[in-house]
Design an enzyme around this catalytic site. Structure first.
Site, mmCIF file in Angstrom:
data_model
loop_
_atom_site.group_PDB
_atom_site.id
_atom_site.type_symbol
_atom_site.label_atom_id
_atom_site.label_comp_id
_atom_site.label_asym_id
_atom_site.label_seq_id
_atom_site.Cartn_x
_atom_site.Cartn_y
_atom_site.Cartn_z
ATOM 1 N N ILE A 77 -4.769 9.763 11.711
ATOM 2 C CA ILE A 77 -3.760 10.339 10.814
ATOM 3 C C ILE A 77 -4.519 10.849 9.588
ATOM 4 O O ILE A 77 -5.302 10.098 8.993
ATOM 5 C CB ILE A 77 -2.747 9.251 10.366
ATOM 6 N N ASN A 116 1.276 -2.476 5.365
ATOM 7 C CA ASN A 116 0.545 -1.221 5.586
ATOM 8 C C ASN A 116 -0.808 -1.177 4.888
ATOM 9 O O ASN A 116 -1.728 -0.509 5.362
ATOM 10 C CB ASN A 116 1.418 -0.048 5.097
ATOM 11 N N TYR A 124 -13.573 -3.401 10.379
ATOM 12 C CA TYR A 124 -12.251 -2.767 10.495
ATOM 13 C C TYR A 124 -11.629 -3.070 11.864
ATOM 14 O O TYR A 124 -10.460 -3.471 11.953
ATOM 15 C CB TYR A 124 -12.388 -1.270 10.288
ATOM 16 N N LYS A 178 -8.193 -5.170 12.740
ATOM 17 C CA LYS A 178 -7.033 -4.576 13.408
ATOM 18 C C LYS A 178 -6.711 -5.293 14.728
ATOM 19 O O LYS A 178 -5.550 -5.364 15.134
ATOM 20 C CB LYS A 178 -7.264 -3.073 13.629
ATOM 21 N N GLY A 197 0.825 -1.210 0.000
ATOM 22 C CA GLY A 197 0.000 0.000 0.000
ATOM 23 C C GLY A 197 0.854 1.251 0.000
ATOM 24 O O GLY A 197 0.534 2.238 0.666
HETATM 25 P P1 NAP Z 1 -5.160 5.395 2.474
HETATM 26 O O1 NAP Z 1 -4.614 6.767 2.274
HETATM 27 O O2 NAP Z 1 -6.573 5.120 2.094
HETATM 28 O O3 NAP Z 1 -4.183 4.377 1.733
HETATM 29 C C1 NAP Z 1 -4.476 2.998 1.739
HETATM 30 C C2 NAP Z 1 -3.404 2.278 0.970
HETATM 31 O O4 NAP Z 1 -3.709 0.882 0.991
HETATM 32 C C3 NAP Z 1 -3.349 2.705 -0.501
HETATM 33 O O5 NAP Z 1 -1.997 2.696 -0.900
HETATM 34 C C4 NAP Z 1 -4.135 1.616 -1.188
HETATM 35 O O6 NAP Z 1 -3.771 1.389 -2.532
HETATM 36 C C5 NAP Z 1 -3.697 0.419 -0.349
HETATM 37 N N1 NAP Z 1 -4.551 -0.738 -0.554
HETATM 38 C C6 NAP Z 1 -5.871 -0.884 -0.255
HETATM 39 N N2 NAP Z 1 -6.286 -2.110 -0.622
HETATM 40 C C7 NAP Z 1 -5.213 -2.739 -1.157
HETATM 41 C C8 NAP Z 1 -5.012 -4.015 -1.714
HETATM 42 N N3 NAP Z 1 -6.000 -4.920 -1.824
HETATM 43 N N4 NAP Z 1 -3.771 -4.334 -2.161
HETATM 44 C C9 NAP Z 1 -2.751 -3.448 -2.077
HETATM 45 N N5 NAP Z 1 -2.887 -2.208 -1.581
HETATM 46 C C10 NAP Z 1 -4.113 -1.869 -1.124
HETATM 47 O O7 NAP Z 1 -5.067 4.963 3.993
HETATM 48 P P2 NAP Z 1 -3.970 5.221 5.124
HETATM 49 O O8 NAP Z 1 -4.596 6.084 6.141
HETATM 50 O O9 NAP Z 1 -2.676 5.618 4.529
HETATM 51 O O10 NAP Z 1 -3.889 3.763 5.756
HETATM 52 C C11 NAP Z 1 -2.714 2.969 5.724
HETATM 53 C C12 NAP Z 1 -2.784 1.965 6.852
HETATM 54 O O11 NAP Z 1 -2.822 2.663 8.091
HETATM 55 C C13 NAP Z 1 -4.035 1.092 6.806
HETATM 56 O O12 NAP Z 1 -3.709 -0.225 7.213
HETATM 57 C C14 NAP Z 1 -4.933 1.748 7.844
HETATM 58 O O13 NAP Z 1 -5.859 0.847 8.394
HETATM 59 C C15 NAP Z 1 -3.901 2.185 8.856
HETATM 60 N N6 NAP Z 1 -4.378 3.238 9.763
HETATM 61 C C16 NAP Z 1 -4.748 4.462 9.295
HETATM 62 C C17 NAP Z 1 -5.197 5.421 10.205
HETATM 63 C C18 NAP Z 1 -5.605 6.803 9.779
HETATM 64 O O14 NAP Z 1 -6.149 7.550 10.616
HETATM 65 N N7 NAP Z 1 -5.396 7.195 8.522
HETATM 66 C C19 NAP Z 1 -5.262 5.120 11.573
HETATM 67 C C20 NAP Z 1 -4.889 3.858 11.994
HETATM 68 C C21 NAP Z 1 -4.443 2.930 11.092
HETATM 69 P P3 NAP Z 1 -4.530 2.045 -3.791
HETATM 70 O O15 NAP Z 1 -3.849 3.362 -4.038
HETATM 71 O O16 NAP Z 1 -4.324 1.053 -4.885
HETATM 72 O O17 NAP Z 1 -5.976 2.194 -3.424
#
Ligand code: NAP
Length: 249
Positions: A188, A90, A155, A159, A15
C-alpha cells in the site's frame, strides 16, 4: 449495526495520524462512529479530505503504543467518550536491516511497537468489551507474515506475531462475544515505503496480478465493513488484501 446508531459507539484507532490509519479513521468517522484517533502527537488525523460532520466524529487522543502507561491512559480516555465497541491496532513501523547487522535494540523496538503494543491495547480494551457484552478488534498485520523478506526479519516476525495474537484472543474471548480479526495488507503506498527505489517498486508492482499498488482507502473500506457489520462467527482469521500477490503462482 445500522449507521444511525454508530455515533454511540467509540472505535479506537492507533497510528491514526497518517497513512492507512488515517484512512481507516476517516472511513469509520464517515460511517458515523465516534473515532478516538490515537496518535503519538495527539493531533488527530493529519492526512485526507473530510467534511465537517466527519471531522466532528474524530477525537484526538495521545497514545504511544510502545509505552504501557500511555496505552492505559489512552484507552481510559477513549472509553470516556461513549461505549467503546471496537479497536483497530494499526500503528506500526518498518526497520529494514540485514539480519547479521540487526541490533537487539532495533529488533526490540519493532516488536514492542508492532506486536507488544497490539497485545497491550487488546488487554486494555478487554474489560470494557466484556462489560459491554461484545466487541470487535481489527489488527493490521501484513502479507509479509508468511514471506521470507531480506532485511525484514524484525518486521516479519512482528507481523507473524499479529496472526498468532489474533488467533489466541479470538479463541479465548469468543464466549465474551469479542471477535478478533487480522487484516493483512500487501503493498500500500504510504510513507512506510516511500523511500523504496524505483527499481524495487517496479519489481514489486510486476508481482501484483492487477499491476497496481493498493491504497490506504482500500484498507479503510475493508475495516469499515468489518467494524460496521456484526458477524460473530467470523473470528480469528487473517484476511489478505494484497491484489492477489500472495496467491499468485
Ligand atoms: P505509515 O504511513 O508509516 O504510518 C505509520 C503510523 O503508525 C503513523 O500514524 C505513526 O505515527 C504510527 N506509529 C508508529 N509508531 C507508533 C507508536 N509507537 N505509537 C503510536 N503510533 C505509532 O505506515 P502505514 O503504511 O500507514 O502502516 C500502517 C500499518 O499498516 C502498519 O502496521 C504497517 O505495518 C501496516 N502495513 C503497511 C503496508 C504498506 O505497504 N504500507 C503493508 C502491510 C501492512 P506518527 O505519525 O507519530 O509517526
Amino acid at each position: 449495526m445500522p449507521e444511525t446508531d454508530n455515533q454511540n459507539h467509540v472505535v479506537a484507532v492507533t497510528g491514526a495520524s497518517r497513512g492507512i490509519g488515517a484512512a481507516i479513521a476517516l472511513e469509520l468517522a464517515e460511517a458515523g462512529f465516534t473515532v478516538a484517533a490515537l496518535t503519538r502527537q495527539g493531533r488527530g488525523v493529519e492526512q485526507g479530505d473530510r467534511d465537517a460532520e466527519t471531522s466532528r466524529n474524530i477525537v484526538p487522543v495521545v497514545c504511544d503504543v510502545a509505552d504501557s502507561a500511555s496505552v492505559e491512559a489512552a484507552i481510559a480516555e477513549a472509553a470516556a467518550l461513549g461505549t467503546l465497541s471496537s479497536l483497530v491496532n494499526n500503528a506500526g513501523i518498518w526497520k529494514g536491516q540485514r539480519s547479521a547487522e540487526l541490533s537487539n535494540d532495533d529488533y526490540q523496538l519493532v516488536m514492542d511497537t508492532n506486536a507488544r503494543g497490539c497485545f497491550e491495547l487488546c488487554r486494555a480494551v478487554y474489560p470494557h468489551f466484556k462489560s459491554n457484552g461484545s466487541g470487535t478488534i481489527i489488527n493490521i498485520g501484513s502479507f509479509y507474515d508468511k514471506l521470507g523478506v531480506p532485511g525484514g526479519l524484525a518486521y516479519c516476525a512482528s507481523k507473524a506475531a499479529i496472526g498468532a495474537i489474533t488467533r489466541c484472543l479470538a479463541v479465548e474471548w469468543a464466549r465474551d462475544r469479542i471477535r478478533v480479526l487480522n487484516v493483512a495488507p500487501g503493498f500500500i503506498e504510504t510513507d512506510l515505503n516511500a523511500s523504496l527505489p524505483d527499481t524495487a517498486r517496479d519489481a514489486i508492482r510486476a508481482r501484483i496480478p492487477g499491476g497496481e499498488f493498493g491504497s490506504p482507502a482500500d484498507v479503510g473500506r475493508l475495516v469499515r465493513a468489518l467494524v460496521a457489520n456484526d458477524i460473530p462467527f467470523m473470528t480469528g482469521e487473517t484476511m489478505y488484501i494484497d491484489g492477489g500477490q500472495g496467491i499468485k503462482e
